[in-house]
Design an enzyme around this catalytic site. Structure first.
Site, PDB file in Angstrom:
ATOM      1  N   ASP A 139       0.825   3.889  -3.014  1.00 56.57           N
ATOM      2  CA  ASP A 139       0.469   5.289  -2.771  1.00 56.57           C
ATOM      3  C   ASP A 139       1.438   6.218  -3.501  1.00 56.57           C
ATOM      4  O   ASP A 139       1.028   7.196  -4.140  1.00 56.57           O
ATOM      5  CB  ASP A 139       0.489   5.556  -1.264  1.00 56.57           C
ATOM      6  CG  ASP A 139       0.212   7.011  -0.929  1.00 56.57           C
ATOM      7  OD1 ASP A 139      -0.933   7.466  -1.132  1.00 56.57           O
ATOM      8  OD2 ASP A 139       1.136   7.707  -0.467  1.00 56.57           O
TER       9      ASP A 139
ATOM     10  N   GLU B 283      -4.492   0.749  -3.506  1.00 54.59           N
ATOM     11  CA  GLU B 283      -3.091   1.166  -3.560  1.00 54.59           C
ATOM     12  C   GLU B 283      -2.159  -0.037  -3.437  1.00 54.59           C
ATOM     13  O   GLU B 283      -1.112  -0.084  -4.094  1.00 54.59           O
ATOM     14  CB  GLU B 283      -2.805   2.177  -2.453  1.00 54.59           C
ATOM     15  CG  GLU B 283      -3.493   3.514  -2.689  1.00 54.59           C
ATOM     16  CD  GLU B 283      -3.203   4.534  -1.620  1.00 54.59           C
ATOM     17  OE1 GLU B 283      -3.192   5.738  -1.930  1.00 54.59           O
ATOM     18  OE2 GLU B 283      -3.008   4.138  -0.448  1.00 54.59           O
TER      19      GLU B 283
ATOM     20  N   GLU C 283       0.841  -1.210   0.000  1.00 52.95           N
ATOM     21  CA  GLU C 283       0.000   0.000   0.000  1.00 52.95           C
ATOM     22  C   GLU C 283       0.870   1.252   0.000  1.00 52.95           C
ATOM     23  O   GLU C 283       0.592   2.217  -0.717  1.00 52.95           O
ATOM     24  CB  GLU C 283      -0.908  -0.022   1.229  1.00 52.95           C
ATOM     25  CG  GLU C 283      -1.751   1.238   1.406  1.00 52.95           C
ATOM     26  CD  GLU C 283      -2.084   1.494   2.860  1.00 52.95           C
ATOM     27  OE1 GLU C 283      -2.224   2.674   3.216  1.00 52.95           O
ATOM     28  OE2 GLU C 283      -2.194   0.523   3.641  1.00 52.95           O
TER      29      GLU C 283
ATOM     30  N   ASP D 119      -7.164   1.579   0.629  1.00 51.62           N
ATOM     31  CA  ASP D 119      -5.844   0.996   0.888  1.00 51.62           C
ATOM     32  C   ASP D 119      -5.569  -0.212  -0.002  1.00 51.62           C
ATOM     33  O   ASP D 119      -4.454  -0.383  -0.502  1.00 51.62           O
ATOM     34  CB  ASP D 119      -5.744   0.568   2.357  1.00 51.62           C
ATOM     35  CG  ASP D 119      -5.666   1.751   3.314  1.00 51.62           C
ATOM     36  OD1 ASP D 119      -5.454   2.884   2.843  1.00 51.62           O
ATOM     37  OD2 ASP D 119      -5.819   1.531   4.532  1.00 51.62           O
TER      38      ASP D 119
END
Length: 238
Positions: free
Chosen positions: A53, A125, A49, A122
């Site tokens: 991101d 990502e 994640e 989340d």
């Protein structure tokens, strides 16, 4: 873990086939799952994640930098913040159907974890981080833009993301040295199902009206309509 059939089914949904299937599995493991399965105590999607991101941030920033070449740094930053946001990421995850493939604890599942925006954002990502590690930036970029280009083009239609009251106020202060004023024009319906009709005034004239279940949403709608009437659209300012 996911069966071969489930993996194939999921890959078909996202139109991407993993070379390393373990990356796909790890992307779908929420940390709560380890609380009930000892073998997965320290195995979850959090590092993917974090990576995803950063990759998403670069992809979106590059895209809007090119598309809105006349925008200032501040304008691009505002737009990026609206795009790379929990509600939009969760919306994309829901469109894909990621929620039904995630590994969650029973507690998370019973409290609606498969539909929770924070978890859905989340896991998107994490999935992106997995794709990036599996086959590089260009494939990750193709995956992201497939879901985000149309949303970026129509982002000014999303009242949950665009703060039209702020946009309108910035415009009227710059153009007229005035701040918009919001007034309740009418309250409709019974108390248990009331709606508010709100008008927004600029220089003593109502330039937009909006209807909502509360004053805040009605004011946002009024501001949006005022921006349309005054030709103050998000993409035009960019």
């Amino acid at each position: 873990m996911l069966s071969d059939k489930k993996i194939c089914e999921f890959e078909k949904k996202i139109n991407y086939t993993f070379l390393d299937k373990s990356l796909l599995t790890k992307a779908l493991i929420h940390r709560s799952y380890g609380n009930e399965h000892r073998d997965f105590k320290n195995i979850n999607n959090e590092k993917l994640e974090l990576l995803g991101d950063a990759v998403l941030d670069l992809i979106i920033t590059e895209y809007i930098y090119i598309k809105f070449s006349n925008a200032t740094e501040g304008e691009l930053a505002k737009l990026k913040a609206m795009i790379v946001s929990e509600p939009l990421l969760a919306e994309v995850s829901t469109e894909i159907g990621i929620g039904s493939y995630m590994f969650l604890s029973k507690g998370e599942e019973l409290t609606g974890g498969r539909e929770r925006n924070s978890i859905l954002g989340d896991v998107f990502e994490a999935l992106l981080g997995g794709i990036y590690l599996d086959s590089g930036f260009e494939n990750a970029k193709e995956f992201v833009l497939k879901y985000f280009v149309d949303r970026i083009v129509h982002i000014d239609e999303n009242l949950d993301l665009v703060d039209y009251k702020t946009i309108l106020q910035e415009f009227t202060q710059k153009e007229y040295k005035k701040i918009p004023k919001y007034i309740v024009l009418e309250e409709l319906g019974p108390d248990h199902n009331k709606q508010f009709k709100v008008g927004v005034k600029v220089k003593n004239s109502i330039v937009g009206e909006g209807l909502g279940r509360n004053k805040k949403s009605a004011e946002q709608m009024a501001a949006r309509n005022a921006c349309g009437r005054l030709e103050v659209k998000l993409h035009e300012t960019l």
